[in-house]
Design a protein around this motif. Structure first.
Motif, PDB file in Angstrom:
ATOM      1  N   MET A 174      -3.131  -2.803   3.664  1.00 38.05           N
ATOM      2  CA  MET A 174      -2.782  -3.744   4.728  1.00 38.05           C
ATOM      3  C   MET A 174      -1.784  -3.145   5.714  1.00 38.05           C
ATOM      4  SD  MET A 174      -2.440  -7.537   3.101  1.00 38.05           S
ATOM      5  CE  MET A 174      -3.791  -8.328   2.246  1.00 38.05           C
ATOM      6  N   SER A 175      -1.799  -1.843   5.853  1.00 36.30           N
ATOM      7  CA  SER A 175      -0.769  -1.187   6.652  1.00 36.30           C
ATOM      8  C   SER A 175      -0.638  -1.750   8.060  1.00 36.30           C
ATOM      9  CB  SER A 175      -1.050   0.318   6.735  1.00 36.30           C
ATOM     10  OG  SER A 175      -0.887   0.921   5.472  1.00 36.30           O
ATOM     11  N   SER A 176      -1.752  -2.119   8.676  1.00 37.34           N
ATOM     12  CA  SER A 176      -1.668  -2.512  10.078  1.00 37.34           C
ATOM     13  C   SER A 176      -1.807  -4.004  10.338  1.00 37.34           C
ATOM     14  CB  SER A 176      -2.706  -1.749  10.908  1.00 37.34           C
ATOM     15  OG  SER A 176      -4.003  -1.899  10.372  1.00 37.34           O
ATOM     16  N   ASP A 177      -1.888  -4.826   9.277  1.00 36.54           N
ATOM     17  CA  ASP A 177      -1.869  -6.267   9.559  1.00 36.54           C
ATOM     18  C   ASP A 177      -1.133  -7.097   8.517  1.00 36.54           C
ATOM     19  OD1 ASP A 177      -3.747  -6.183   7.513  1.00 36.54           O
ATOM     20  OD2 ASP A 177      -5.247  -7.402   8.570  1.00 36.54           O
ATOM     21  N   ILE A 178      -0.390  -6.454   7.629  1.00 37.87           N
ATOM     22  CA  ILE A 178       0.419  -7.228   6.700  1.00 37.87           C
ATOM     23  C   ILE A 178       1.410  -8.079   7.487  1.00 37.87           C
ATOM     24  CG2 ILE A 178       2.182  -5.434   6.378  1.00 37.87           C
ATOM     25  CD1 ILE A 178       2.300  -6.349   3.403  1.00 37.87           C
ATOM     26  N   MET A 179       1.581  -9.289   7.083  1.00 37.64           N
ATOM     27  CA  MET A 179       2.519 -10.232   7.698  1.00 37.64           C
ATOM     28  C   MET A 179       2.108 -10.683   9.096  1.00 37.64           C
ATOM     29  SD  MET A 179       6.423  -9.316   6.443  1.00 37.64           S
ATOM     30  CE  MET A 179       6.984 -10.009   7.982  1.00 37.64           C
ATOM     31  N   TRP A 180       0.869 -10.465   9.507  1.00 37.62           N
ATOM     32  CA  TRP A 180       0.464 -10.985  10.815  1.00 37.62           C
ATOM     33  C   TRP A 180       0.218 -12.492  10.747  1.00 37.62           C
ATOM     34  CZ3 TRP A 180      -3.903 -13.140  13.312  1.00 37.62           C
ATOM     35  CH2 TRP A 180      -5.030 -13.343  12.513  1.00 37.62           C
ATOM     36  N   ARG A 181       0.050 -12.985   9.533  1.00 40.36           N
ATOM     37  CA  ARG A 181      -0.133 -14.412   9.290  1.00 40.36           C
ATOM     38  C   ARG A 181       0.132 -14.674   7.810  1.00 40.36           C
ATOM     39  NH1 ARG A 181      -4.747 -15.394   6.452  1.00 40.36           N
ATOM     40  NH2 ARG A 181      -6.384 -13.803   6.459  1.00 40.36           N
ATOM     41  N   PRO A 182       0.248 -15.940   7.407  1.00 40.57           N
ATOM     42  CA  PRO A 182       0.355 -16.228   5.968  1.00 40.57           C
ATOM     43  C   PRO A 182      -0.915 -15.790   5.255  1.00 40.57           C
ATOM     44  CG  PRO A 182       0.990 -18.144   7.287  1.00 40.57           C
ATOM     45  CD  PRO A 182       0.365 -17.159   8.233  1.00 40.57           C
ATOM     46  N   MET A 183      -0.789 -15.420   3.990  1.00 43.19           N
ATOM     47  CA  MET A 183      -1.958 -15.001   3.225  1.00 43.19           C
ATOM     48  C   MET A 183      -1.785 -15.394   1.756  1.00 43.19           C
ATOM     49  SD  MET A 183      -1.243 -10.897   3.053  1.00 43.19           S
ATOM     50  CE  MET A 183      -0.899 -10.853   4.805  1.00 43.19           C
ATOM     51  N   ASP A 184      -2.898 -15.494   1.073  1.00 43.77           N
ATOM     52  CA  ASP A 184      -2.897 -15.836  -0.347  1.00 43.77           C
ATOM     53  C   ASP A 184      -2.841 -14.534  -1.144  1.00 43.77           C
ATOM     54  OD1 ASP A 184      -3.212 -16.778  -2.890  1.00 43.77           O
ATOM     55  OD2 ASP A 184      -5.147 -17.769  -2.537  1.00 43.77           O
ATOM     56  N   ILE A 185      -1.656 -14.163  -1.569  1.00 46.15           N
ATOM     57  CA  ILE A 185      -1.467 -12.904  -2.294  1.00 46.15           C
ATOM     58  C   ILE A 185      -2.274 -12.888  -3.591  1.00 46.15           C
ATOM     59  CG2 ILE A 185       0.235 -11.417  -3.437  1.00 46.15           C
ATOM     60  CD1 ILE A 185       0.506 -11.427  -0.422  1.00 46.15           C
ATOM     61  N   SER A 186      -2.468 -14.055  -4.197  1.00 46.11           N
ATOM     62  CA  SER A 186      -3.156 -14.106  -5.493  1.00 46.11           C
ATOM     63  C   SER A 186      -4.609 -13.664  -5.409  1.00 46.11           C
ATOM     64  CB  SER A 186      -3.073 -15.521  -6.078  1.00 46.11           C
ATOM     65  OG  SER A 186      -3.837 -16.435  -5.302  1.00 46.11           O
ATOM     66  N   ARG A 187      -5.167 -13.565  -4.190  1.00 46.15           N
ATOM     67  CA  ARG A 187      -6.540 -13.075  -4.048  1.00 46.15           C
ATOM     68  C   ARG A 187      -6.640 -11.565  -4.281  1.00 46.15           C
ATOM     69  NH1 ARG A 187     -10.246 -15.804  -0.973  1.00 46.15           N
ATOM     70  NH2 ARG A 187     -11.658 -14.221  -1.817  1.00 46.15           N
ATOM     71  N   PHE A 188      -5.502 -10.901  -4.296  1.00 46.35           N
ATOM     72  CA  PHE A 188      -5.478  -9.444  -4.435  1.00 46.35           C
ATOM     73  C   PHE A 188      -4.815  -9.041  -5.752  1.00 46.35           C
ATOM     74  CE2 PHE A 188      -5.257 -10.605   0.005  1.00 46.35           C
ATOM     75  CZ  PHE A 188      -6.234  -9.818   0.589  1.00 46.35           C
ATOM     76  N   ALA A 189      -5.287  -7.949  -6.314  1.00 50.53           N
ATOM     77  CA  ALA A 189      -4.630  -7.377  -7.489  1.00 50.53           C
ATOM     78  C   ALA A 189      -3.502  -6.443  -7.062  1.00 50.53           C
ATOM     79  CB  ALA A 189      -5.634  -6.619  -8.346  1.00 50.53           C
ATOM     80  N   LEU A 190      -3.701  -5.769  -5.932  1.00 47.07           N
ATOM     81  CA  LEU A 190      -2.697  -4.837  -5.419  1.00 47.07           C
ATOM     82  C   LEU A 190      -2.843  -4.724  -3.905  1.00 47.07           C
ATOM     83  CD1 LEU A 190      -1.483  -1.506  -6.941  1.00 47.07           C
ATOM     84  CD2 LEU A 190      -2.146  -1.557  -4.534  1.00 47.07           C
ATOM     85  N   ILE A 191      -1.711  -4.738  -3.225  1.00 42.53           N
ATOM     86  CA  ILE A 191      -1.647  -4.549  -1.769  1.00 42.53           C
ATOM     87  C   ILE A 191      -0.675  -3.416  -1.502  1.00 42.53           C
ATOM     88  CG2 ILE A 191      -0.798  -5.563   0.398  1.00 42.53           C
ATOM     89  CD1 ILE A 191      -1.562  -8.323  -0.820  1.00 42.53           C
ATOM     90  N   TYR A 192      -1.039  -2.537  -0.585  1.00 41.68           N
ATOM     91  CA  TYR A 192      -0.066  -1.540  -0.137  1.00 41.68           C
ATOM     92  C   TYR A 192      -0.076  -1.477   1.372  1.00 41.68           C
ATOM     93  CZ  TYR A 192      -4.017   1.819   0.219  1.00 41.68           C
ATOM     94  OH  TYR A 192      -5.192   2.453   0.539  1.00 41.68           O
TER      95      TYR A 192
END
Length: 361
Positions: A174-192
């Motif tokens: 998610m390097s170029s759009d992390i925090m651009w809007r709210p998101m459901d983190i639980s849909r992912f096992a890992l985000i970088y």
């Protein structure tokens, strides 16, 4: 002081209040007689900043308690290798969804570490103009994980839906759009994500990972590359990028002050709507290649009728105080990066310039 309208693709602009706070605190941090840059990463002053940064990130992204938040170095490019080193066993394969240059690089690194397969690709003549549809994904139900790149800076596409992967863990760059809007983190096992687009300066990488995934990760890799190592030491196993973490703290605090990610999303959507409306009003002059349902709110790409005109566009915009508009060296054209720190006013200024440029031809 005259600050430019900064459309750089990364490192990108930071909110002015976050920079002004750093300016005030740079020489003497909170009466300690030294800069935060000079403080030990083991000392109380930096520990407070470090803890606040992680707490703010958890709060803004609503990170569940069963996830680690890690602050690392090496950029997203290092994670291309570290993800499979941790999560790809010798007897398993990983699925990669190819939607642009960075996902290609992540896929190439995974193949150096172990077995990986392309489960989807929307490349046509080495260009990507859309995000794949669920029916186009050839997913392996026994894959160790599925990897996606949520926003594609080079080609201006963005996922506006998440692939259904069943029980297979979903990993996202998610390097170029992390925090651009709210998101459901639980849909992912890992985000970088590299921090240098929406979160802070370059030199810092965010990893948000489910605790059970970290616990079950491979242990036959060097200690420094294990997620478990950094999770056990609260990201202080070795000296972290202290000033980058401090600046991230400033950016996150400011984000919370202005209304959190709900307000960030409102601004980002308005910026994207302004720019795309300008492109769509002049389709014969501004040649936008991305299918509408795949358009990115972070990186808007288009071509002009000639390369000579594109060079003139970039040069004239720079004279008007608008910088960072040249497309990536591998793709050419124009690229407008609309990261969180870019104001609506900057986009209004740019679109007015674009309309005038189109009239002059």
């Amino acid at each position: 002081m005259a600050r430019v309208h900064n459309f750089n693709p990364g490192p990108a602009g930071l909110p002015l209040p976050a920079l002004e706070r750093a300016q005030r605190e740079l020489i003497d941090f909170e009466g300690t007689g030294m800069s935060i840059i000079e403080h030990s990463h083991r000392g109380k002053a930096f520990d407070a900043v470090h803890s606040e940064a992680i707490s703010l990130l958890r709060r803004l992204l609503d990170v569940p308690d069963d996830y680690h938040v890690l602050l690392l170095q090496g950029g997203a490019s290092m994670q291309f290798a570290v993800v499979p080193m941790n999560l790809l066993p010798p007897d398993r394969s990983a699925d990669y969804l190819l939607t642009g240059g960075w996902s290609e690089k992540a896929f190439a690194e995974a193949k150096r570490v172990g077995k990986a397969r392309a489960a989807a690709s929307t490349a046509v003549d080495k260009r990507y103009t859309r995000i794949p549809r669920q029916g186009e994904l050839s997913l392996d139900p026994d894959a160790a994980y599925v990897h996606m790149t949520t926003n594609n800076t080079l080609f201006g596409t963005q996922w506006h839906w998440l692939p259904e992967t069943g029980d297979v863990p979903l990993v996202a760059d998610m390097s170029s759009d992390i925090m651009w809007r709210p998101m459901d983190i639980s849909r992912f096992a890992l985000i970088y994500a590299g921090a240098q687009k929406n979160i802070g300066p370059s030199g810092l990488t965010i990893v948000i990972a489910r605790k059970d995934l970290v616990d079950s990760a491979r242990k036959d890799i060097p200690v420094i590359f294990r997620y478990a190592t950094h999770a056990a030491s609260n990201s202080l196993y070795n000296t972290p990028p202290t000033f980058a973490i401090y600046l991230m703290r400033n950016v996150l605090a400011y984000t919370l002050e202005v209304g959190g990610l709900e307000e960030v999303e409102r601004r980002n959507r308005k910026k994207g709507e302004l720019l795309y409306a300008t492109l769509d009003a002049n389709p014969d002059f501004f040649l936008a290649p991305v299918e509408k349902e795949s358009r990115s709110f972070m990186n808007v790409v288009f071509r002009l009728p000639s390369e000579e005109m594109e060079k003139r566009f970039v040069a004239e915009a720079a004279k008007e105080g608008m910088v960072g508009l040249a497309g990536h060296r591998s793709t050419g054209g124009i690229r407008v990066s609309l990261y969180n720190a870019v104001s609506v006013e900057s986009v209004e200024r740019l679109t007015a310039f674009m309309r005038d440029f189109a009239k002059r031809g």
